[in-house]
Design a protein around this motif. Structure first.
Motif, PDB file in Angstrom:
ATOM      1  N   CYS A   1       0.817  -1.210   0.000  1.00  8.52           N
ATOM      2  CA  CYS A   1       0.000   0.000   0.000  1.00  8.52           C
ATOM      3  C   CYS A   1       0.851   1.260   0.000  1.00  8.52           C
ATOM      4  CB  CYS A   1      -0.951  -0.003   1.195  1.00  8.52           C
ATOM      5  SG  CYS A   1      -2.267  -1.214   1.091  1.00  8.52           S
ATOM      6  N   THR A   2       1.927   1.251   0.777  1.00 10.83           N
ATOM      7  CA  THR A   2       2.787   2.434   0.833  1.00 10.83           C
ATOM      8  C   THR A   2       3.448   2.702  -0.513  1.00 10.83           C
ATOM      9  OG1 THR A   2       3.203   2.038   3.183  1.00 10.83           O
ATOM     10  CG2 THR A   2       4.721   3.509   2.036  1.00 10.83           C
ATOM     11  N   ILE A   3       3.980   1.659  -1.131  1.00 11.59           N
ATOM     12  CA  ILE A   3       4.624   1.824  -2.440  1.00 11.59           C
ATOM     13  C   ILE A   3       3.606   2.229  -3.490  1.00 11.59           C
ATOM     14  CG2 ILE A   3       5.812   0.565  -4.284  1.00 11.59           C
ATOM     15  CD1 ILE A   3       7.245  -1.013  -2.011  1.00 11.59           C
ATOM     16  N   ALA A   4       2.427   1.604  -3.462  1.00 18.10           N
ATOM     17  CA  ALA A   4       1.384   1.977  -4.427  1.00 18.10           C
ATOM     18  C   ALA A   4       0.964   3.428  -4.235  1.00 18.10           C
ATOM     19  CB  ALA A   4       0.184   1.048  -4.282  1.00 18.10           C
ATOM     20  N   GLY A   5       0.827   3.855  -2.998  1.00 15.49           N
ATOM     21  CA  GLY A   5       0.435   5.238  -2.739  1.00 15.49           C
ATOM     22  C   GLY A   5       1.501   6.232  -3.165  1.00 15.49           C
ATOM     23  N   LEU A   6       2.747   5.921  -2.877  1.00 13.46           N
ATOM     24  CA  LEU A   6       3.829   6.823  -3.277  1.00 13.46           C
ATOM     25  C   LEU A   6       4.014   6.847  -4.790  1.00 13.46           C
ATOM     26  CD1 LEU A   6       6.443   6.151  -0.457  1.00 13.46           C
ATOM     27  CD2 LEU A   6       4.919   8.127  -0.728  1.00 13.46           C
ATOM     28  N   ALA A   7       3.558   5.783  -5.467  1.00 11.26           N
ATOM     29  CA  ALA A   7       3.608   5.750  -6.928  1.00 11.26           C
ATOM     30  C   ALA A   7       2.411   6.478  -7.549  1.00 11.26           C
ATOM     31  CB  ALA A   7       3.644   4.306  -7.411  1.00 11.26           C
ATOM     32  N   GLY A   8       1.541   7.032  -6.711  1.00 15.90           N
ATOM     33  CA  GLY A   8       0.424   7.821  -7.207  1.00 15.90           C
ATOM     34  C   GLY A   8      -0.867   7.044  -7.395  1.00 15.90           C
ATOM     35  N   ARG A   9      -0.929   5.822  -6.907  1.00 17.71           N
ATOM     36  CA  ARG A   9      -2.132   4.993  -7.072  1.00 17.71           C
ATOM     37  C   ARG A   9      -3.169   5.340  -6.015  1.00 17.71           C
ATOM     38  NH1 ARG A   9      -1.641   0.408 -10.628  1.00 17.71           N
ATOM     39  NH2 ARG A   9      -3.765   0.253  -9.877  1.00 17.71           N
ATOM     40  N   ARG A  10      -4.402   5.400  -6.425  1.00 15.32           N
ATOM     41  CA  ARG A  10      -5.513   5.589  -5.493  1.00 15.32           C
ATOM     42  C   ARG A  10      -5.904   4.236  -4.917  1.00 15.32           C
ATOM     43  NH1 ARG A  10      -9.488  10.071  -8.096  1.00 15.32           N
ATOM     44  NH2 ARG A  10      -7.915  11.706  -8.231  1.00 15.32           N
ATOM     45  N   PRO A  11      -6.707   4.223  -3.856  1.00 12.54           N
ATOM     46  CA  PRO A  11      -7.146   2.944  -3.289  1.00 12.54           C
ATOM     47  C   PRO A  11      -7.845   2.089  -4.344  1.00 12.54           C
ATOM     48  CG  PRO A  11      -7.762   4.748  -1.849  1.00 12.54           C
ATOM     49  CD  PRO A  11      -7.231   5.362  -3.107  1.00 12.54           C
TER      50      PRO A  11
ATOM     51  N   TRP B   1     -11.207   5.666   5.785  1.00 12.81           N
ATOM     52  CA  TRP B   1     -10.621   6.923   5.343  1.00 12.81           C
ATOM     53  C   TRP B   1     -10.336   6.864   3.840  1.00 12.81           C
ATOM     54  CZ3 TRP B   1      -6.242   9.808   8.341  1.00 12.81           C
ATOM     55  CH2 TRP B   1      -5.829  10.911   7.630  1.00 12.81           C
ATOM     56  N   ALA B   2      -9.778   5.737   3.396  1.00 11.37           N
ATOM     57  CA  ALA B   2      -9.421   5.605   1.984  1.00 11.37           C
ATOM     58  C   ALA B   2     -10.653   5.650   1.086  1.00 11.37           C
ATOM     59  CB  ALA B   2      -8.665   4.301   1.760  1.00 11.37           C
TER      60      ALA B   2
ATOM     61  N   ARG C   1     -10.522   9.437  -1.656  1.00 12.94           N
ATOM     62  CA  ARG C   1      -9.876   8.547  -2.613  1.00 12.94           C
ATOM     63  C   ARG C   1      -8.697   9.253  -3.285  1.00 12.94           C
ATOM     64  NH1 ARG C   1     -12.288   3.970  -3.328  1.00 12.94           N
ATOM     65  NH2 ARG C   1     -11.487   3.636  -5.417  1.00 12.94           N
ATOM     66  N   SER C   2      -7.580   9.361  -2.540  1.00  9.57           N
ATOM     67  CA  SER C   2      -6.375   9.970  -3.083  1.00  9.57           C
ATOM     68  C   SER C   2      -5.199   9.026  -2.855  1.00  9.57           C
ATOM     69  CB  SER C   2      -6.099  11.313  -2.401  1.00  9.57           C
ATOM     70  OG  SER C   2      -5.666  11.112  -1.074  1.00  9.57           O
ATOM     71  N   GLN C   3      -4.078   9.373  -3.434  1.00  7.85           N
ATOM     72  CA  GLN C   3      -2.891   8.538  -3.252  1.00  7.85           C
ATOM     73  C   GLN C   3      -2.440   8.527  -1.801  1.00  7.85           C
ATOM     74  OE1 GLN C   3      -0.079  10.659  -5.769  1.00  7.85           O
ATOM     75  NE2 GLN C   3       1.117  11.206  -3.967  1.00  7.85           N
TER      76      GLN C   3
END
Length: 122
Positions: A20-30, A86-87, A91-93
């Motif tokens: 989840c952390t890597i996906a979020g830092l890569a700009g992916r939404r939930p 929250w996610a 719905r943001s990165q």
């Protein structure tokens, strides 16, 4: 607590947290995958609650503070629920990153619960 189950919980929590952390830092939404990883973690935590209720009756009582253990367990079980909530609301990165941080926090809490259950003296 059961040692192998603790290892499984910590491994799933770390894997979900990193994912989840890597996906979020890569700009992916939930997504279904990130939310699903926390859902799997929540399922394991609910199983841990059942195990913690049954274990003292079958000869595996805790050696540490029972109150401290249950506070950790209930808090750890609520963390993924609130992170996913929250996610889904925002719905943001960054909400994906929050889910990852919550999963990593659960990994630490599960290991602490194992220490409380097995190592400390009451």
């Amino acid at each position: 607590m059961i040692l192998w189950f603790t290892y499984v919980e910590v491994a799933v929590a770390v894997a979900a947290g990193l994912f989840c952390t890597i996906a979020g830092l890569a700009g992916r939404r939930p997504s279904d995958f990130t939310v699903g990883s926390l859902a799997l973690l929540e399922l394991l935590l609910l199983a841990q609650i059942v195990i913690a209720i049954i274990a003292p009756f079958v000869g595996n009582p805790p050696t540490g503070s029972l109150l401290e253990f249950w506070v950790y367990l209930v808090s750890a079980a609520l963390l993924p629920v609130f992170a996913v909530g929250w996610a889904l609301l925002e719905r943001s990165q960054w909400s994906t990153v929050i889910m990852g941080i919550a999963a990593l926090a659960v990994a630490v809490m599960v290991w602490r619960m194992h220490v409380i259950w097995t190592v400390q003296l009451a």
